[in-house]
Design a protein around this motif. Structure first.
Motif, short mmCIF file in Angstrom:
data_model
loop_
_atom_site.label_atom_id
_atom_site.label_comp_id
_atom_site.label_asym_id
_atom_site.label_seq_id
_atom_site.Cartn_x
_atom_site.Cartn_y
_atom_site.Cartn_z
N LYS A 1 1.66 6.89 -6.23
CA LYS A 1 0.27 8.37 -7.19
C LYS A 1 1.48 10.01 -6.53
N LYS A 2 1.87 9.73 -5.40
CA LYS A 2 2.18 11.03 -4.58
C LYS A 2 3.11 11.62 -6.36
N ARG B 1 0.32 -1.13 0.00
CA ARG B 1 -0.03 0.13 0.35
C ARG B 1 0.84 1.42 -0.18
N GLU B 2 1.89 0.94 0.62
CA GLU B 2 3.48 2.06 0.23
C GLU B 2 3.32 2.69 -0.47
N GLU C 1 -8.48 3.87 -0.96
CA GLU C 1 -7.73 4.29 0.55
C GLU C 1 -6.38 5.28 -0.05
N ILE C 2 -5.90 4.92 -1.27
CA ILE C 2 -4.61 6.01 -1.54
C ILE C 2 -5.82 6.98 -1.97
N ASP C 3 -6.97 7.14 -2.99
CA ASP C 3 -7.25 8.51 -3.37
C ASP C 3 -6.98 8.28 -4.62
N TRP D 1 2.17 1.86 -3.58
CA TRP D 1 1.73 2.08 -4.25
C TRP D 1 1.02 3.91 -3.84
N ALA D 2 1.41 4.62 -2.78
CA ALA D 2 1.17 5.56 -2.77
C ALA D 2 2.46 6.39 -2.93
#
Length: 337
Positions: A83-84, A76-77, A108-110, A79-80
């Motif tokens: 995205k950033k 998840r981190e 969750e990561i919008d 993927w976030a």
């Protein structure tokens, strides 16, 4: 009004499980002027099983398809972070989920929008979960019938979801007879949604044709090298091809937004004179001779003799003065009696 085609670079499995390579693709897409980087979110336990076959033979891959998806996973981190990175370089981060768990992770990561792959169009639980989130959806049509597309679009519209639809042929690489460019017109006629094209051809021609036919979204697979060990490499564009595609799309947009009036020729008046012709004669003629078709020639520029379009008016007319070979033929040379 100039139409801006939304260009999506599909990374898919081109990162081959490397988070560093995934980030490199983001920089590549930003550098060529794409609008979005699209990923695929695979969570092996939620998506696959020991019974799933490989779509294509994967050289040097060990294990089964489940093991392959496991190697494609990011945390998840991670993927976030992807995205950033997209946001930092001005790209939209898009992703296709392949399980309900993947939908939850993207929520969750919008993620700004969901891409629903061809194989998920009839996945009712996934459609319902995505619809409940309320984000825009880009729907791919590769393996779907009209009936299935009707149902999926109606389901999403009933929940107030903004939908875009892509013509797509599930063939890797797709040959020209499989592109289905005709489907774009039928989609525009059938659905009140933006229509685009998802390309698996491995070259730029299908996408350029689709934009000319009115596609408002383009999705194309990318790879740093077509020899890379991922299932979509042969169906992808390399950096050079992708750069040419983006440039070509933007030029086609400009052309389509600037219609040419064939009757507005004022700006070409000088050129029309330079390249235009005037009537002349191809031999010495004496006063009193009658002009024959075989006596005529047309010479540049226009405006020095009678216009060629009037040549029939002078046929059989009597010369009122001598005229030398290659001299321009004017009103003053012919009798109007």
């Amino acid at each position: 009004m100039k139409q801006h085609t939304y260009l999506i670079g599909e990374i898919g499995q081109a990162h081959e499980g490397s988070i560093a390579l995934a980030h490199a693709y983001i920089d590549m897409l930003a550098g060529i002027g794409a609008n979005a980087a699209k990923f695929q979110v695979h969570i092996a336990e939620a998506e696959s099983s020991m019974y799933e076959d490989f779509r294509v033979k994967m050289p040097y891959q060990t294990g089964n398809r489940f093991d392959y998806w496991k190697r494609m996973e990011f945390s998840r981190e991670e993927w976030a972070g992807l995205k950033k990175h997209c946001e930092r370089v001005g790209l939209d981060f898009l992703a296709s989920p392949f399980s309900l768990a993947a939908v939850d992770l993207l929520d969750e990561i919008d993620v700004c929008a969901f891409k629903i792959g061809s194989g998920e169009v009839d996945n009712a639980p996934m459609l319902d979960k995505i619809a409940a989130i309320g984000k825009p959806v880009i729907l791919s049509s590769g393996m779907s019938s009209w009936k299935e597309l009707d149902h999926a679009i109606a389901t999403l519209h009933a929940r107030g979801i903004t939908v875009s639809l892509l013509q797509c042929t599930t063939a890797y690489p797709a040959r020209p007879q499989q592109w289905g460019l005709n489907v774009l017109h039928e989609m525009c006629r059938r659905y009140p949604v933006p229509v685009g094209f998802s390309d698996h051809s491995g070259d730029i021609f299908a996408s350029l044709a689709a934009v000319t036919l009115g596609a408002r979204i383009l999705e194309f697979h990318i790879t740093f090298d077509k020899r890379m060990n991922n299932p979509d490499a042969s169906s992808s564009l390399n950096i050079r091809q992708a750069t040419i595609l983006v440039s070509g799309v933007r030029r086609i947009e400009t052309a389509l937004s600037c219609p040419v009036d064939k009757d507005a020729n004022a700006t070409f008046s000088r050129l029309k004179s330079m390249f235009g012709k005037s009537l002349a004669v191809n031999r010495d003629l004496r006063k009193g001779e009658r002009i024959q078709y075989s006596d005529l020639e047309t010479k540049k520029p226009a405006g020095f003799g009678l216009p060629p379009a009037r040549y029939q008016e002078v046929l059989g007319k009597t010369l009122t003065r001598d005229i030398a070979q290659w001299e321009f033929l004017t009103e003053n040379h012919v009798s109007h009696a």
